[in-house]
Design an enzyme around this catalytic site. Structure first.
Site, short mmCIF file in Angstrom:
data_model
loop_
_atom_site.label_atom_id
_atom_site.label_comp_id
_atom_site.label_asym_id
_atom_site.label_seq_id
_atom_site.Cartn_x
_atom_site.Cartn_y
_atom_site.Cartn_z
N PHE A 133 52.52 64.76 74.89
CA PHE A 133 52.36 65.30 73.86
C PHE A 133 51.44 64.94 73.28
O PHE A 133 49.83 63.69 73.94
CB PHE A 133 53.09 64.27 73.05
CG PHE A 133 53.49 64.49 71.59
CD1 PHE A 133 54.10 65.16 70.89
CD2 PHE A 133 52.79 63.94 70.43
CE1 PHE A 133 54.35 66.34 69.47
CE2 PHE A 133 53.04 64.08 69.29
CZ PHE A 133 53.67 65.42 69.07
N ASP A 210 55.79 56.50 78.10
CA ASP A 210 56.67 57.01 76.50
C ASP A 210 57.80 57.74 76.56
O ASP A 210 58.39 58.76 77.47
CB ASP A 210 55.32 58.46 76.18
CG ASP A 210 55.80 58.75 74.48
OD1 ASP A 210 56.77 58.18 74.22
OD2 ASP A 210 54.66 59.23 73.89
N TYR A 235 63.00 58.34 65.77
CA TYR A 235 63.88 58.95 64.36
C TYR A 235 63.35 60.16 65.64
O TYR A 235 64.19 61.06 64.29
CB TYR A 235 62.32 59.67 63.79
CG TYR A 235 60.51 59.89 64.18
CD1 TYR A 235 60.79 60.50 64.83
CD2 TYR A 235 60.29 58.98 63.62
CE1 TYR A 235 59.97 60.94 65.89
CE2 TYR A 235 58.52 59.22 64.83
CZ TYR A 235 58.68 60.16 65.21
OH TYR A 235 56.88 60.24 65.67
N LYS A 236 63.84 60.25 66.77
CA LYS A 236 64.31 61.27 67.33
C LYS A 236 65.65 61.21 67.05
O LYS A 236 66.37 61.21 66.66
CB LYS A 236 63.97 61.90 68.42
CG LYS A 236 61.75 62.16 68.22
CD LYS A 236 61.47 61.87 69.40
CE LYS A 236 60.00 62.35 68.95
NZ LYS A 236 59.72 64.01 68.20
N ARG A 384 62.66 75.26 71.01
CA ARG A 384 63.59 74.17 71.45
C ARG A 384 65.35 74.00 70.90
O ARG A 384 64.86 73.87 70.20
CB ARG A 384 63.02 73.08 71.96
CG ARG A 384 61.47 72.85 72.14
CD ARG A 384 61.19 71.36 72.23
NE ARG A 384 60.84 70.64 70.58
CZ ARG A 384 60.00 69.83 70.83
NH1 ARG A 384 59.88 69.33 71.49
NH2 ARG A 384 60.66 69.04 69.41
#
Length: 414
Positions: A133, A210, A235-236, A384
């Site tokens: 990322f 991560d 928040y995922k 996605r």
């Protein structure tokens, strides 16, 4: 325009999977607005829980409104470590006292990267991969520039992800730190966390994982794998809401050795002493910096309570079933339209989303959003399909993919 619909056998399969889904009842605990036909972006921002709205209102009236500043001494000072321990127990496989909540993922990444390389002053290299990322890569570049280190970049096949052999090939006695994502944000490839950690340790390096795309959807066992450091967002799949705080994990054996670079009052041994010098707190608390986001921890705590009730093995099993169904539909009705599955087909190496590639996907996603079907688009040609197991049904997924099929049939590639 006719209502999009998959072939009957795929619709029936979705209905059958929903009927025998042991986690189906959890879906009703989330906010499910009528204007959203299907939500396939739980890997970027999870749906809110209905109970969270009620808890936030009570918090304003009671903890904040009634207790006011007294609440710091009564409860709030312990929230970063209490919620951290909950994250560790429910989704990380980590014993208490090793996980803390606070800051953003970017800030926590910086703190742990910098602390790790400073703990290996004689080592001049950091190992990372070009598919990670952007934030991870940007933070590493900054730390490398600050400390005069070199980054050894692995260039993995996006479809297969970083392999242990690729990491082993660049490790040496110059390696201070290896930074990788457990689940790749593009393809959802699950890295071999245990093997890569062991290889890095064999070279005397530290490892920072991560976990942003694995926490809450892919089982991890940080203590058992002897992981050094980890970070992840909330928040995922932990449904902490926009800007929800990140978590950091530091193995107990390293906590006295590492010196975090952003020293603030909340990481002090006596936060309210207001003395002239910084004295770090003992244990994981020393990795805090500023005032922790107490309000933002409420949604995270609510979701963790739900995940613990469901059990991570069951959550992972449904995640696998959802992604398997997405791939089955893609192979049957989307592949003839030119769609390519760009995620691993082996469930053991596939995380909680499936990436579908097609040259027209940017246009497709724009039209899907207009219809109330919400996945996300990743450059240059990826849609996605992000599947949060406790809030996503198979029928919802079938509806979304039917819309993808209809739009692709109408929008020519290129």
């Amino acid at each position: 325009m006719p209502e999009p619909r998959l072939p009957e056998e795929l619709v029936d399969l979705a209905a059958e999977l929903d009927a025998r889904d042991p986690l189906a009842g959890y879906r009703s605990e989330f906010v499910l607005p009528d204007g959203v036909l299907a939500y396939l972006d739980g890997n970027s921002l999870g749906r809110p829980l209905r109970v969270t709205g009620e808890r936030l209102a009570r918090f304003v009236d009671d903890e904040w409104g009634e207790r006011l500043i007294r609440a710091w001494d009564e409860r709030w000072l312990d929230r970063p470590t209490a919620v951290g321990d909950l994250i560790g127990r429910v989704v990380l496989g980590a014993a208490p006292g090793q996980t803390v909540v606070g800051d953003s993922t970017t800030v926590l990444l910086y703190k742990l990267v910098r602390a790790a390389v400073d703990a290996r002053p004689e080592r001049t290299e950091i190992v990372a991969d070009t598919e990670n990322f952007p934030t991870d890569r940007f933070v590493l570049a900054s730390v490398a520039a600050e400390t005069g280190r070199t980054i050894r970049w692995i260039e993995p096949d996006p479809a297969t992800g970083v392999q242990p052999a690729e990491v082993a090939a660049v490790l040496s006695d110059r390696t201070a730190l290896v930074l990788l994502s457990h689940v790749a944000y593009k393809s959802a490839y699950v890295a071999d966390l245990s093997a890569i950690t062991a290889a890095a340790h064999g070279a005397g390096a530290l490892v920072l994982w991560d976990l942003s795309h694995s926490a809450g959807v892919v089982e991890t066992a940080l203590d058992a794998a002897d992981v050094d450091l980890a970070v992840g967002c909330s928040y995922k799949f932990l449904n902490g809401g926009p800007g929800g705080p990140a978590f950091g994990y530091v193995a107990r054996r390293l906590q006295d050795e590492l010196v975090q670079p952003i020293t603030g009052w909340m990481g002090h041994a006596e936060p309210f002493a207001m003395g002239p010098d910084y004295v770090p707190a003992t244990g994981i608390r020393r990795f805090l910096s500023g005032t922790p986001p107490i309000l933002s921890m409420i949604p995270v705590e609510d979701m963790l309570t739900l995940v613990e009730r469901a059990g991570m093995p069951a959550v992972r099993a449904k995640s696998v079933a959802l992604t398997e169904y997405a791939i089955t539909v893609a192979d049957r009705v989307l592949a003839p339209l030119g769609v390519v599955v760009a995620s691993p087909r082996d469930a053991a190496t596939r995380g909680g989303h499936v990436t579908l590639e097609h040259d027209a996907m940017k246009t497709v996603v724009e039209e899907l959003w207009r219809r109330g079907v919400i996945p996300d688009f990743r450059q240059p040609r990826g849609l996605r399909v992000g599947l949060s197991p406790l809030s996503t049904s198979f029928g919802e997924l079938a509806t979304a993919l039917a819309h993808v099929r209809q739009i692709l049939a109408e929008v020519p590639c290129g």
